[in-house]
Design a protein around this motif. Structure first.
Motif, PDB file in Angstrom:
ATOM      1  N   ILE A 191     -73.586  18.572 -36.446  1.00  0.00           N
ATOM      2  CA  ILE A 191     -72.943  17.374 -35.948  1.00  0.00           C
ATOM      3  C   ILE A 191     -72.879  17.649 -34.246  1.00  0.00           C
ATOM      4  O   ILE A 191     -72.499  18.631 -33.817  1.00  0.00           O
ATOM      5  CB  ILE A 191     -71.746  16.946 -36.486  1.00  0.00           C
ATOM      6  CG1 ILE A 191     -70.467  18.048 -36.459  1.00  0.00           C
ATOM      7  CG2 ILE A 191     -71.969  16.572 -37.961  1.00  0.00           C
ATOM      8  CD1 ILE A 191     -69.279  17.569 -37.068  1.00  0.00           C
ATOM      9  N   SER A 192     -72.836  16.765 -33.610  1.00  0.00           N
ATOM     10  CA  SER A 192     -72.688  16.799 -32.038  1.00  0.00           C
ATOM     11  C   SER A 192     -71.230  16.670 -31.929  1.00  0.00           C
ATOM     12  O   SER A 192     -70.662  16.300 -32.742  1.00  0.00           O
ATOM     13  CB  SER A 192     -73.408  15.564 -31.819  1.00  0.00           C
ATOM     14  OG  SER A 192     -72.708  14.251 -31.693  1.00  0.00           O
ATOM     15  N   ASN A 242     -70.070  14.397 -29.618  1.00  0.00           N
ATOM     16  CA  ASN A 242     -69.612  13.097 -30.031  1.00  0.00           C
ATOM     17  C   ASN A 242     -69.292  12.608 -31.052  1.00  0.00           C
ATOM     18  O   ASN A 242     -68.493  11.684 -31.159  1.00  0.00           O
ATOM     19  CB  ASN A 242     -70.752  12.168 -29.246  1.00  0.00           C
ATOM     20  CG  ASN A 242     -71.145  12.228 -27.792  1.00  0.00           C
ATOM     21  OD1 ASN A 242     -70.222  12.859 -27.207  1.00  0.00           O
ATOM     22  ND2 ASN A 242     -72.217  12.039 -27.384  1.00  0.00           N
ATOM     23  N   LEU A 243     -70.037  13.044 -32.300  1.00  0.00           N
ATOM     24  CA  LEU A 243     -69.732  12.670 -33.586  1.00  0.00           C
ATOM     25  C   LEU A 243     -68.245  13.394 -34.016  1.00  0.00           C
ATOM     26  O   LEU A 243     -67.325  12.885 -34.792  1.00  0.00           O
ATOM     27  CB  LEU A 243     -70.595  12.951 -34.460  1.00  0.00           C
ATOM     28  CG  LEU A 243     -70.416  12.566 -36.325  1.00  0.00           C
ATOM     29  CD1 LEU A 243     -70.120  11.013 -36.216  1.00  0.00           C
ATOM     30  CD2 LEU A 243     -71.531  13.144 -36.915  1.00  0.00           C
ATOM     31  N   SER A 262     -64.655  12.129 -33.543  1.00  0.00           N
ATOM     32  CA  SER A 262     -64.258  10.997 -34.458  1.00  0.00           C
ATOM     33  C   SER A 262     -63.563  11.314 -35.829  1.00  0.00           C
ATOM     34  O   SER A 262     -63.161  10.581 -36.569  1.00  0.00           O
ATOM     35  CB  SER A 262     -65.289  10.061 -34.630  1.00  0.00           C
ATOM     36  OG  SER A 262     -66.391  10.511 -35.382  1.00  0.00           O
ATOM     37  N   LYS A 273     -58.826   8.676 -36.813  1.00  0.00           N
ATOM     38  CA  LYS A 273     -59.797   9.485 -37.108  1.00  0.00           C
ATOM     39  C   LYS A 273     -60.276   9.431 -38.613  1.00  0.00           C
ATOM     40  O   LYS A 273     -59.510   9.130 -39.448  1.00  0.00           O
ATOM     41  CB  LYS A 273     -59.882  10.872 -36.635  1.00  0.00           C
ATOM     42  CG  LYS A 273     -59.412  11.022 -35.229  1.00  0.00           C
ATOM     43  CD  LYS A 273     -59.598  12.605 -34.684  1.00  0.00           C
ATOM     44  CE  LYS A 273     -59.539  12.314 -33.065  1.00  0.00           C
ATOM     45  NZ  LYS A 273     -59.665  13.690 -32.552  1.00  0.00           N
ATOM     46  N   SER A 314     -65.674  13.972 -46.889  1.00  0.00           N
ATOM     47  CA  SER A 314     -67.348  13.549 -46.647  1.00  0.00           C
ATOM     48  C   SER A 314     -68.239  14.612 -47.095  1.00  0.00           C
ATOM     49  O   SER A 314     -67.733  15.528 -47.627  1.00  0.00           O
ATOM     50  CB  SER A 314     -67.520  13.877 -44.997  1.00  0.00           C
ATOM     51  OG  SER A 314     -67.566  15.159 -44.613  1.00  0.00           O
TER      52      SER A 314
END
Length: 69
Positions: free
Chosen positions: A25-26, A28-29, A32, A42, A48
């Motif tokens: 994952i980046s 930016n992701l 969150s 969040k 997940s």
């Protein structure tokens, strides 16, 4: 997918987990999410699908148990 990530190494379980997450994952992701999803609105990473992938990849090829991770 977990098989590909299980081939990534690391000095220890924590380091291996970080290496896998950086590839998965980046930043930016990642901002969150937190593990439980209880702060700052969040999302919970714990529930997940990616959490299951990371745990399986980290545990494969090690003597660690899920309790340690």
């Amino acid at each position: 997918m977990g098989v590909i990530f299980s081939k990534l190494g690391g000095r220890d379980i924590s380091n291996r987990t970080n290496i896998i997450l950086k590839r998965l994952i980046s930043n930016n992701l990642a901002v969150s999410f937190n593990y439980l999803g209880t702060r700052q609105e969040k999302k919970a990473f714990k529930t997940s699908f990616l959490n299951k992938v990371v745990i399986r990849a980290v545990l494969s090829g090690t003597n660690a148990t899920k309790k340690v991770v």
